[in-house]
Design an enzyme around this catalytic site. Sequence first.
Site, PDB file in Angstrom:
ATOM      1  N   ARG A  12       7.462  -3.523  49.781  1.00 29.32           N
ATOM      2  CA  ARG A  12       7.645  -2.354  48.925  1.00 29.32           C
ATOM      3  C   ARG A  12       7.020  -1.119  49.559  1.00 29.32           C
ATOM      4  O   ARG A  12       7.699  -0.270  50.136  1.00 29.32           O
ATOM      5  CB  ARG A  12       7.057  -2.637  47.531  1.00 29.32           C
ATOM      6  CG  ARG A  12       7.521  -1.649  46.452  1.00 29.32           C
ATOM      7  CD  ARG A  12       6.722  -0.354  46.406  1.00 29.32           C
ATOM      8  NE  ARG A  12       5.310  -0.572  46.137  1.00 29.32           N
ATOM      9  CZ  ARG A  12       4.406   0.403  46.135  1.00 29.32           C
ATOM     10  NH1 ARG A  12       4.758   1.653  46.401  1.00 29.32           N
ATOM     11  NH2 ARG A  12       3.128   0.135  45.913  1.00 29.32           N
ATOM     12  N   HIS A  40      -6.251  -0.489  46.549  1.00 27.99           N
ATOM     13  CA  HIS A  40      -5.104  -0.190  47.404  1.00 27.99           C
ATOM     14  C   HIS A  40      -5.494   1.003  48.278  1.00 27.99           C
ATOM     15  O   HIS A  40      -5.525   2.144  47.804  1.00 27.99           O
ATOM     16  CB  HIS A  40      -3.896   0.146  46.526  1.00 27.99           C
ATOM     17  CG  HIS A  40      -2.638   0.441  47.288  1.00 27.99           C
ATOM     18  ND1 HIS A  40      -1.485  -0.296  47.118  1.00 27.99           N
ATOM     19  CD2 HIS A  40      -2.343   1.378  48.218  1.00 27.99           C
ATOM     20  CE1 HIS A  40      -0.537   0.192  47.904  1.00 27.99           C
ATOM     21  NE2 HIS A  40      -1.041   1.220  48.586  1.00 27.99           N
ATOM     22  N   CYS A  48       3.136   6.539  50.826  1.00 27.69           N
ATOM     23  CA  CYS A  48       3.866   7.156  49.718  1.00 27.69           C
ATOM     24  C   CYS A  48       4.698   8.332  50.232  1.00 27.69           C
ATOM     25  O   CYS A  48       4.156   9.250  50.851  1.00 27.69           O
ATOM     26  CB  CYS A  48       2.878   7.640  48.656  1.00 27.69           C
ATOM     27  SG  CYS A  48       3.666   8.548  47.303  1.00 27.69           S
ATOM     28  N   ASN A  65      -0.519   1.572  55.092  1.00 25.50           N
ATOM     29  CA  ASN A  65      -1.485   0.811  54.321  1.00 25.50           C
ATOM     30  C   ASN A  65      -2.493   0.141  55.249  1.00 25.50           C
ATOM     31  O   ASN A  65      -2.300   0.060  56.463  1.00 25.50           O
ATOM     32  CB  ASN A  65      -0.765  -0.285  53.532  1.00 25.50           C
ATOM     33  CG  ASN A  65       0.138   0.265  52.461  1.00 25.50           C
ATOM     34  OD1 ASN A  65      -0.285   0.551  51.362  1.00 25.50           O
ATOM     35  ND2 ASN A  65       1.423   0.413  52.785  1.00 25.50           N
TER      36      ASN A  65
END
Length: 308
Positions: A16, A212, A245, A254
């Site tokens: 994702r 996160h 994002c 990430n």
Amino acid sequence: MQTVKEHIIIHEVGLRDGLQIEKQPIPLDIKKQWVNRLFESGVKMIQLGSFVHPVRVPQMADTDRLFTGVLKSGRKPEDVILSGLVLNEKGLDRGLDCGVEMFCMGVSASNKHSRKNIGMSTAEALNRIVPMAKRAVNEGKRVQVSVQSAFGCGFEGIIEKNTVLDIVKTYLDAGLSSISLADTAGYAFPDQVTELYEFIKELDNNIDPACHFHDTFGTGIANCLAAYQAGVTCFESAFGGLGGCPFTKISSGNVCTEDLVYLFRRQGITNLPGLEKLIELTKDISSQLDRELSGRLYKTGIPIILKG
């Protein structure tokens, strides 16, 4: 400092958050293969995608079919949880229809980021998310709610901790205790991480904390260690360090899953996915995308100190 936990959960979000900014479309069959290899690696929580408009995030256009295909294949281990991100009621409906086991949803502590991401203010988003989360719980689903831009925003800069804590209080008042703090802009630093989780624990010691982090400025792994030492048990990461994002000012990857697993193995934690299989998968993903990824361990190999 909280008591350090011996067991943690790696929440793999590469399919994702890792893929959502990729321009090259990844075929559905390839995604299914990657999911099966994550199963084989021992990852216990996998985010298959988000239920968003395909025009805004084309890479997520097949999320419904991916969930359906993976669940119908019969290859999912019983102890693995499949999660999906939803932003609105339509996304929740889609997720319920295709078998999402854990819904992830949240709001940004930054009004500017919130408006760019979902077209509404933080307060408006919160008023929408809480009823959605309660509905998912009533449907028998696990729910994790999040505070995005919790450690700073690329548009607004500093986010006051009370802004974050007020959102957390709203979640707790609604009976939602699985809460993730997301460093959307990558601004977090270890002391800040420790402090914010300590404040949250003071609100409710029974909270189930998650984190996160993005590695925008190179502090991602250090922030994970700080969160772990503060009692966090669930860590969201992406294979190869992919992602970011698309609606923040500087989009960056990430924390890398295999690098994070290495960190925790050095900490003596044993309930972790297999590094060898994760590294093999990341190498194949790098080849599929035809570029080098930001992760380190898949390039260096497993250090001899962990072998034998």
